[in-house]
Design a protein around this motif. Structure first.
Motif, mmCIF file in Angstrom:
data_model
loop_
_atom_site.group_PDB
_atom_site.id
_atom_site.type_symbol
_atom_site.label_atom_id
_atom_site.label_comp_id
_atom_site.label_asym_id
_atom_site.label_seq_id
_atom_site.Cartn_x
_atom_site.Cartn_y
_atom_site.Cartn_z
ATOM 1 N N THR A 261 0.865 -1.174 0.000
ATOM 2 C CA THR A 261 0.000 0.000 0.000
ATOM 3 C C THR A 261 0.906 1.230 0.000
ATOM 4 N N TRP A 262 0.379 2.355 -0.494
ATOM 5 C CA TRP A 262 1.222 3.524 -0.695
ATOM 6 C C TRP A 262 0.762 4.679 0.192
ATOM 7 N N LEU A 263 1.656 5.620 0.421
ATOM 8 C CA LEU A 263 1.306 6.810 1.183
ATOM 9 C C LEU A 263 0.189 7.582 0.500
ATOM 10 N N ASP B 250 8.253 13.994 8.659
ATOM 11 C CA ASP B 250 8.215 13.049 7.543
ATOM 12 C C ASP B 250 7.323 11.846 7.849
ATOM 13 N N GLU B 251 6.534 11.461 6.851
ATOM 14 C CA GLU B 251 5.896 10.149 6.848
ATOM 15 C C GLU B 251 6.820 9.202 6.087
ATOM 16 N N ARG B 252 6.996 7.993 6.596
ATOM 17 C CA ARG B 252 7.920 7.053 5.961
ATOM 18 C C ARG B 252 7.288 5.666 5.868
ATOM 19 N N ARG B 253 7.555 4.981 4.767
ATOM 20 C CA ARG B 253 7.243 3.556 4.658
ATOM 21 C C ARG B 253 8.400 2.864 3.965
ATOM 22 N N LEU B 254 8.630 1.626 4.359
ATOM 23 C CA LEU B 254 9.756 0.849 3.845
ATOM 24 C C LEU B 254 9.230 -0.440 3.225
ATOM 25 N N TYR B 255 9.841 -0.825 2.106
ATOM 26 C CA TYR B 255 9.399 -2.013 1.374
ATOM 27 C C TYR B 255 10.613 -2.842 0.953
ATOM 28 N N ILE B 256 10.464 -4.158 1.009
ATOM 29 C CA ILE B 256 11.443 -5.059 0.412
ATOM 30 C C ILE B 256 10.696 -5.999 -0.522
ATOM 31 N N GLY C 64 20.289 -7.757 -7.555
ATOM 32 C CA GLY C 64 19.147 -7.096 -8.172
ATOM 33 C C GLY C 64 17.874 -7.896 -8.115
ATOM 34 N N SER C 65 17.937 -9.151 -7.620
ATOM 35 C CA SER C 65 16.719 -9.960 -7.509
ATOM 36 C C SER C 65 15.965 -9.638 -6.222
ATOM 37 N N ILE C 66 16.575 -8.875 -5.320
ATOM 38 C CA ILE C 66 15.914 -8.382 -4.108
ATOM 39 C C ILE C 66 16.190 -6.886 -4.027
ATOM 40 N N ARG C 67 15.133 -6.094 -3.916
ATOM 41 C CA ARG C 67 15.280 -4.639 -3.914
ATOM 42 C C ARG C 67 14.524 -4.019 -2.745
ATOM 43 N N ALA C 68 14.977 -2.844 -2.307
ATOM 44 C CA ALA C 68 14.353 -2.150 -1.178
ATOM 45 C C ALA C 68 13.948 -0.744 -1.608
ATOM 46 N N LEU C 69 12.797 -0.295 -1.138
ATOM 47 C CA LEU C 69 12.278 1.038 -1.439
ATOM 48 C C LEU C 69 11.924 1.773 -0.151
ATOM 49 N N ARG C 70 12.037 3.087 -0.213
ATOM 50 C CA ARG C 70 11.583 3.947 0.891
ATOM 51 C C ARG C 70 10.674 5.015 0.316
ATOM 52 N N ALA C 71 9.493 5.176 0.914
ATOM 53 C CA ALA C 71 8.560 6.229 0.521
ATOM 54 C C ALA C 71 8.576 7.307 1.590
ATOM 55 N N THR C 72 8.608 8.571 1.182
ATOM 56 C CA THR C 72 8.657 9.697 2.121
ATOM 57 C C THR C 72 7.698 10.788 1.664
ATOM 58 N N ARG C 73 6.997 11.346 2.636
ATOM 59 C CA ARG C 73 6.132 12.505 2.351
ATOM 60 C C ARG C 73 6.330 13.536 3.453
ATOM 61 N N GLY D 216 7.617 10.943 -2.412
ATOM 62 C CA GLY D 216 8.801 10.591 -3.189
ATOM 63 C C GLY D 216 9.278 9.199 -2.833
ATOM 64 N N TYR D 217 9.890 8.535 -3.791
ATOM 65 C CA TYR D 217 10.398 7.174 -3.594
ATOM 66 C C TYR D 217 11.892 7.134 -3.868
ATOM 67 N N ARG D 218 12.598 6.388 -3.043
ATOM 68 C CA ARG D 218 14.030 6.201 -3.211
ATOM 69 C C ARG D 218 14.346 4.713 -3.083
#
Length: 462
Positions: free
Chosen positions: A41-43, A80-86, A99-108, A447-449
């Motif tokens: 789910t997304w921010l 900041d609002e933050r969510r982390l994904y793997i 590259g077969s496992i990636r991590a994302l951070r969402a920030t608002r 934003g996503y990083r």
């Protein structure tokens, strides 16, 4: 000290380590964001990440969500609002490949902090007079903010950790008594199932009698707060980022990005589990822990001159075994149901010292050995790769451990397991995040990083 690990002290081997352990929970928790498996789910539902972030870097196909974690840190990033994904690719051909496992951070950004006004420059004489006045004062300085206590939910007045603090809970007690990285501050209160957070012993400030000349106040911080705060303060000034080839942030792209794939484009997701949590409590194991899939033949075999070789073979085996793996399995064995280890700016528990990630993060310095930390040096910018977007150092936030595989893959064949789904073979996934939580500066913009996912794969020999 841990068995087979003469490099670490006993300081981490008994009592509260300051690490939050996450456990899979079957029960539905109302308004909970953090979960294993399922769909992300997304921010902002109208602003999903760019579609490229969903794809495996090996086969360019959509990946599956392993974990989504509510990552708000009010004491470190109050606006900041933050969510982390793997995410992980389940396809056999991509297994064990970068590259077969990636991590994302969402920030608002919820609010833009106004810059502080500059102070007027003072003359040298005024500075000297002020310094002299300060030295003549008898009152002790105000205590520093206890970052560890704040993060893990202790009262700022008493310095004690709330017994009901649960970072994966959205209960009223958790919301009011702690500033935790997992509770949703905007969600309706709901009971937390499963394991409740263990209380941490409190420490009460005591003061010595006041005389006409000096006043001394002695505060005994609790073990959790002291340990975490000390680690947070260990830092190095970041090197210059002038020579780094920084990536432009996704939201600054000149053209439209590829859309996030539709659910029908993904393989069948892993079963969703919610998360419960407690502090890690360790007791000294009475005997060393040997992995279940390893056997030692204790048969007394006669050697030259009639001597026994059974003990000799066992000693040889143990001396050749990876200390990190034995320490890893022994530590997890004390809380075998854990799927997640969380400690922002802490140190990961390494699965191996000899693989690429282990060689990068393992700190062999005498200072680390003295602290009992046989892992990454906290705040050392030369170990975890720096943020590719802003050039800041990255710090450890959490890691997934092998029991998460057992939980996610249970009953997988009942939800349309693909023929080429080989199953997961990692030992641990370590998440390193931007220490400055870089993201869009505008209020309300998501934003996503992509962050650093350090994967330590299982080794067949073990």
């Amino acid at each position: 000290m841990d068995p087979y690990d003469s490099d670490s002290s006993g300081s981490e081997d008994e009592g509260d380590t300051g690490v939050l352990l996450g456990y899979a929970a079957d029960e539905m928790i109302e308004d909970t964001i953090s979960h294993l498996g399922g769909w992300p789910t997304w921010l902002d539902d109208a602003t999903p990440p760019p579609g490229d972030f969903a794809k495996c870097k090996v086969c360019n196909q959509p990946m599956l969500l392993l974990i989504e974690l509510h990552g708000d840190l009010p004491d470190d990033f109050p606006h900041d609002e933050r969510r982390l994904y793997i995410l992980s690719c389940p396809r056999k051909a991509c297994n064990r490949k970068p590259g077969s496992i990636r991590a994302l951070r969402a920030t608002r950004k919820l609010k833009v902090e106004k810059p502080r006004p500059k102070k007027e420059e003072k003359q040298p004489q005024e500075v000297a007079e002020e310094k002299k006045e300060e030295e003549e004062k008898n009152d002790p300085p105000a205590p520093k903010q206890d970052l560890g206590a704040s993060l893990f939910g202790s009262s700022t007045l008493t310095g004690s950790v709330s017994a009901s603090a649960n970072p994966f809970s959205s209960s009223p007690a958790a919301q009011s008594n702690n500033a935790n990285p997992f509770a949703n501050p905007f969600a309706a209160p709901a009971p937390s199932p499963g394991l409740a957070a263990k209380p941490t012993p409190t420490a009460t400030p005591t003061a010595t009698p006041t005389t006409t000349t000096t006043t001394t106040t002695t505060t005994t911080a609790n073990t959790l707060s002291e340990s975490f705060a000390d680690k947070v303060r260990v830092s190095s000034p970041p090197p210059s980022t002038a020579n780094l080839n920084l990536l432009p942030p996704p939201e600054a792209a000149s053209g439209p990005s590829a859309p996030w794939p539709a659910q029908s484009d993904f393989p069948a997701p892993y079963t969703q589990f919610f998360l419960d949590a407690e502090y890690e409590q360790l007791s000294r194991p009475s005997t060393p822990t040997i992995p279940d899939n390893v056997t030692i033949d204790n048969t007394e075999e006669e050697g030259p001159g009639g001597s026994s070789r059974g003990g000799e073979l066992k000693d040889t085996f143990e001396s050749d075994l990876d200390k990190a793996f034995i320490r890893f399995s022994t530590r997890l064995g004390q809380n075998p149901e854990q799927v997640l280890r969380y400690q922002f700016r802490g140190s990961p528990l390494l699965y191996s010292f000899t693989d690429p990630v282990g060689k990068r993060l393992h700190d062999k310095s005498p200072a680390a050995a003295a602290r009992g930390v046989s892992t990454v040096a906290v705040g050392n910018p030369s170990r975890i790769p720096r943020c590719e977007y802003c050039g800041s150092e990255r710090v450890f936030e959490f890691q997934l451990v092998p029991h998460a595989i057992s939980v996610l893959e249970e009953g997988r064949e009942d939800v349309g397991l693909a023929k080429d789904d080989a199953g997961m073979e990692w030992g641990t996934i370590i998440l390193g995040v931007c220490a400055k939580d870089c993201g869009p500066k505008e209020v309300g913009v998501v934003g996503y990083r992509e962050e650093w996912a350090g994967v330590q794969w299982e080794e067949a020999a073990k």
